[in-house]
Structure formats: structure tokens, C-alpha cells
Design a protein around this motif. Structure first.
Motif, PDB file in Angstrom:
ATOM      1  N   LEU A  42      26.085 -27.856  12.813  1.00 52.06           N
ATOM      2  CA  LEU A  42      27.294 -28.231  13.100  1.00 52.06           C
ATOM      3  C   LEU A  42      27.478 -28.944  14.473  1.00 52.06           C
ATOM      4  CD1 LEU A  42      28.928 -24.782  12.476  1.00 52.06           C
ATOM      5  CD2 LEU A  42      28.684 -26.632  11.057  1.00 52.06           C
ATOM      6  N   PHE A  43      26.575 -28.657  15.174  1.00 49.92           N
ATOM      7  CA  PHE A  43      26.470 -29.309  16.640  1.00 49.92           C
ATOM      8  C   PHE A  43      25.087 -29.418  17.295  1.00 49.92           C
ATOM      9  CE2 PHE A  43      26.702 -28.870  21.498  1.00 49.92           C
ATOM     10  CZ  PHE A  43      27.378 -29.864  21.783  1.00 49.92           C
ATOM     11  N   ALA A  44      24.815 -30.194  18.149  1.00 50.03           N
ATOM     12  CA  ALA A  44      23.516 -30.297  18.830  1.00 50.03           C
ATOM     13  C   ALA A  44      23.432 -30.949  20.103  1.00 50.03           C
ATOM     14  CB  ALA A  44      22.345 -31.273  18.048  1.00 50.03           C
ATOM     15  N   ARG A  45      22.996 -30.233  21.018  1.00 51.19           N
ATOM     16  CA  ARG A  45      22.749 -30.708  22.368  1.00 51.19           C
ATOM     17  C   ARG A  45      21.139 -30.969  22.741  1.00 51.19           C
ATOM     18  NH1 ARG A  45      25.818 -30.378  26.862  1.00 51.19           N
ATOM     19  NH2 ARG A  45      27.398 -29.051  25.690  1.00 51.19           N
ATOM     20  N   VAL A  46      20.922 -32.274  23.271  1.00 49.50           N
ATOM     21  CA  VAL A  46      19.752 -32.626  23.605  1.00 49.50           C
ATOM     22  C   VAL A  46      19.691 -32.786  24.953  1.00 49.50           C
ATOM     23  CG1 VAL A  46      17.911 -34.423  23.251  1.00 49.50           C
ATOM     24  CG2 VAL A  46      19.312 -33.488  21.362  1.00 49.50           C
ATOM     25  N   LYS A  47      18.506 -32.143  25.796  1.00 51.63           N
ATOM     26  CA  LYS A  47      18.254 -32.281  27.208  1.00 51.63           C
ATOM     27  C   LYS A  47      17.226 -33.139  27.371  1.00 51.63           C
ATOM     28  CE  LYS A  47      17.279 -29.572  31.496  1.00 51.63           C
ATOM     29  NZ  LYS A  47      17.166 -28.466  31.861  1.00 51.63           N
ATOM     30  N   LEU A  48      17.111 -34.105  28.197  1.00 49.84           N
ATOM     31  CA  LEU A  48      15.948 -34.942  28.465  1.00 49.84           C
ATOM     32  C   LEU A  48      15.772 -34.984  30.022  1.00 49.84           C
ATOM     33  CD1 LEU A  48      16.400 -38.142  26.252  1.00 49.84           C
ATOM     34  CD2 LEU A  48      15.181 -35.966  25.719  1.00 49.84           C
ATOM     35  N   ALA A  49      14.464 -34.629  30.602  1.00 54.55           N
ATOM     36  CA  ALA A  49      14.424 -34.361  31.957  1.00 54.55           C
ATOM     37  C   ALA A  49      12.933 -34.993  32.411  1.00 54.55           C
ATOM     38  CB  ALA A  49      14.595 -33.034  32.323  1.00 54.55           C
ATOM     39  N   ILE A  50      12.868 -35.620  33.361  1.00 48.19           N
ATOM     40  CA  ILE A  50      11.522 -35.894  34.061  1.00 48.19           C
ATOM     41  C   ILE A  50      11.462 -35.155  35.164  1.00 48.19           C
ATOM     42  CG2 ILE A  50      10.289 -37.646  35.205  1.00 48.19           C
ATOM     43  CD1 ILE A  50      10.527 -37.909  32.401  1.00 48.19           C
ATOM     44  N   ALA A  51      10.344 -34.474  35.556  1.00 47.16           N
ATOM     45  CA  ALA A  51      10.076 -33.551  36.711  1.00 47.16           C
ATOM     46  C   ALA A  51      10.134 -34.538  38.117  1.00 47.16           C
ATOM     47  CB  ALA A  51       8.746 -32.977  36.534  1.00 47.16           C
ATOM     48  N   PRO A  52      10.870 -34.343  39.118  1.00 47.41           N
ATOM     49  CA  PRO A  52      10.706 -35.263  40.184  1.00 47.41           C
ATOM     50  C   PRO A  52       9.389 -35.106  40.894  1.00 47.41           C
ATOM     51  CG  PRO A  52      11.801 -33.075  40.540  1.00 47.41           C
ATOM     52  CD  PRO A  52      11.409 -32.823  39.230  1.00 47.41           C
ATOM     53  N   ASP A  53       8.340 -34.237  40.757  1.00 49.50           N
ATOM     54  CA  ASP A  53       7.230 -34.158  41.223  1.00 49.50           C
ATOM     55  C   ASP A  53       6.080 -34.919  40.061  1.00 49.50           C
ATOM     56  OD1 ASP A  53       4.657 -33.678  42.425  1.00 49.50           O
ATOM     57  OD2 ASP A  53       5.092 -31.565  42.581  1.00 49.50           O
ATOM     58  N   PRO A  54       5.524 -36.109  40.731  1.00 48.81           N
ATOM     59  CA  PRO A  54       4.564 -36.784  39.683  1.00 48.81           C
ATOM     60  C   PRO A  54       3.261 -35.981  39.445  1.00 48.81           C
ATOM     61  CG  PRO A  54       4.814 -37.839  42.060  1.00 48.81           C
ATOM     62  CD  PRO A  54       6.021 -36.655  41.998  1.00 48.81           C
ATOM     63  N   ALA A  55       3.052 -34.999  40.379  1.00 48.19           N
ATOM     64  CA  ALA A  55       1.783 -34.354  40.138  1.00 48.19           C
ATOM     65  C   ALA A  55       1.846 -33.198  39.110  1.00 48.19           C
ATOM     66  CB  ALA A  55       1.446 -33.846  41.543  1.00 48.19           C
TER      67      ALA A  55
END
Length: 253
Positions: A42-55
Motif C-alpha cells: 500500500l505504501f513505501a518510504r525509502v530513506k537514503l543517507a550518507i554518514a557525515p564522517d568519511p571514516a
């Protein structure tokens, strides 16, 4: 399995420096799994994120929360690149859909390697940690078997619910190759039987405030702490978030 259905609404939550092209790529990937859902999505929520710390190891995170005809399903994957994380979502979703589609025996024992694609928690200094998310909800009355099934569908490490036999606030979590049940009062009688391999913690839930809960969890080095609120007696779970802060769940009736 349903072979056709109307395309569900897909909402995106993009955080950090994620190029726009990845939203469309994620839409296509999760939609490819919807065809294997045993009931309408019925519904989908997709979260995309990049960590701010490159390490950070595996800094790209993709998460999908899907409503399968009223039943919530959640999967998440972390990888070195965003495309790799997105590519993992369809197989993770299909595995959850198989469990809904009558294969409940799949949730009778914890899965090996279930943390392989989880985000790596950020180690935040204790003095900087705060409760940044609070969630209050009416805990569903369930058997431990039902709680284990829902916990596995959501990919959580614990599940706060109302245990059906005792009527108590309870938490189910994985331990010793099976599951463990923590009750506010473990001396309450339970008849069972349970399909899952289940043990019951002998410890009473401490009746304390949030500040003491934080201190106790840190002193014991626990990933989460089940306790009874000092004022209300209702069950709460304090837990570590991936960003290094705390989250808090509270059941109400």
C-alpha cells in the motif's frame, strides 16, 4: 504470490550528500520486489543517507519501510557506496515477504549473519549522548511467537509488547541462539508452550527514572535497557541509536 497490483506510493527521505539519481534507482529496485509480496503493497518510504564522517565503515545507508496490506515491513542495508546499499534492498525485501507468505517457521530461530549489512554505529563520547528520539505507542498484546515474527519482519534487535498471558509489559530479544523474554515481573506464571526457543529472564524490570536508566545502561555496557517508569510503572526501553545518541520507547494503554 500476487503477480499484479497498482504501483504504491513511494516517499523518499534523503539525508546528506546523496545525488538525485539514486532516488530513482532506489524506486526501481524496491518496486522490483513488490511483485513478490503476498498481499498488496500500500505504501513505501525509502530513506537514503550518507554518514557525515568519511571514516565510517559502510557510510551509505538505504532503508525501506513498506506497508504490506497493513503489516509493516522494514529492511536496511549499509555499504561502501550508495548504489551497493540500494542493490541489497530487493533481496532483503523478498526474504521478508516470504515470511509473511505463510513461511512463519522462518522466524522460529535467529538468523546467522543478520548484522552483515547493518550500519556501523557511531561511537559518540558519553558526555555528548542525549535522548533524541521518543516514541510512545499502544503496545500490541501478543504471544512471544507473534512478537518474534513481527520483530524479525522489522529487523529489530528487541520488541516491546504486552505479553498475552500475564498482561505485562514485556521485551523480547535474541539471546543464546534463541529468544529471551523479559517481563516486568518474571514470577508471573506462563503456561506456554512457545514455538520459538525461548527463555525467560529471572530479573525484575527496575523501577527507575530515565536519568538512572541511562546511567545503568552505560555502567553495564548494554545495547538497550528494559525498565519500568518510576512514576507510571509502564514499560520503557532505552537503546543506543546508530548516531551515538539514545532512543526511548514507551508503551501505553
Amino acid at each position: 504470490m500476487r503477480s499484479t497490483q497498482e504501483a504504491p506510493e513511494v516517499v523518499f527521505d534523503v539525508r546528506g550528500h546523496v545525488p538525485d539519481r539514486f532516488a530513482e534507482a532506489a524506486r526501481d529496485k524496491v518496486a522490483s520486489a513488490f511483485r513478490q509480496a503476498p498481499e498488496p503493497v500500500l505504501f513505501a518510504r525509502v530513506k537514503l543517507a550518507i554518514a557525515p564522517d568519511p571514516a565510517v565503515e559502510r557510510p551509505a545507508m538505504a532503508q525501506a519501510n513498506v506497508d504490506v496490506n497493513g503489516r509493516p515491513v522494514r529492511v536496511e542495508a549499509a555499504a561502501a557506496t550508495m548504489q551497493e546499499a540500494i542493490d541489497l534492498l530487493p533481496d532483503l525485501l523478498r526474504a521478508r515477504f516470504e515470511r509473511i507468505g505463510g513461511r512463519r517457521e522462518a522466524s522460529r530461530a535467529p538468523k546467522a549473519g543478520r548484522h552483515a549489512h547493518r550500519p556501523v554505529p557511531y561511537v559518540r563520547p558519553p558526555g555528548e549522548r542525549e535522548i533524541v528520539r521518543r516514541k510512545t505507542f499502544a503496545a500490541e498484546t501478543q504471544t512471544p511467537d507473534e512478537a518474534a515474527f513481527d520483530m524479525d519482519l522489522m529487523g529489530y534487535d528487541f520488541w516491546l509488547f504486552t505479553e498475552i498471558e500475564t498482561g505485562q509489559d514485556a521485551v523480547l530479544y535474541r539471546a543464546d541462539g534463541g529468544y529471551r523474554l523479559a517481563l516486568a515481573d518474571p514470577e508471573a506464571e506462563r503456561a506456554g508452550p512457545d514455538a520459538i526457543p525461548l527463555s525467560v529472564s529471572p530479573h525484575h524490570a527496575p523501577r527507575i527514572g530515565e536519568t538512572e536508566a541511562v546511567e545503568r545502561m552505560e555502567a553495564l555496557g548494554l545495547p538497550f535497557l528494559f525498565f519500568a517508569d518510576a512514576a507510571t510503572g509502564r514499560g520503557k526501553v532505552l537503546y543506543h541509536r546508530y548516531d551515538g545518541h539514545y532512543g526511548l520507547l514507551e508503551s501505553t494503554r
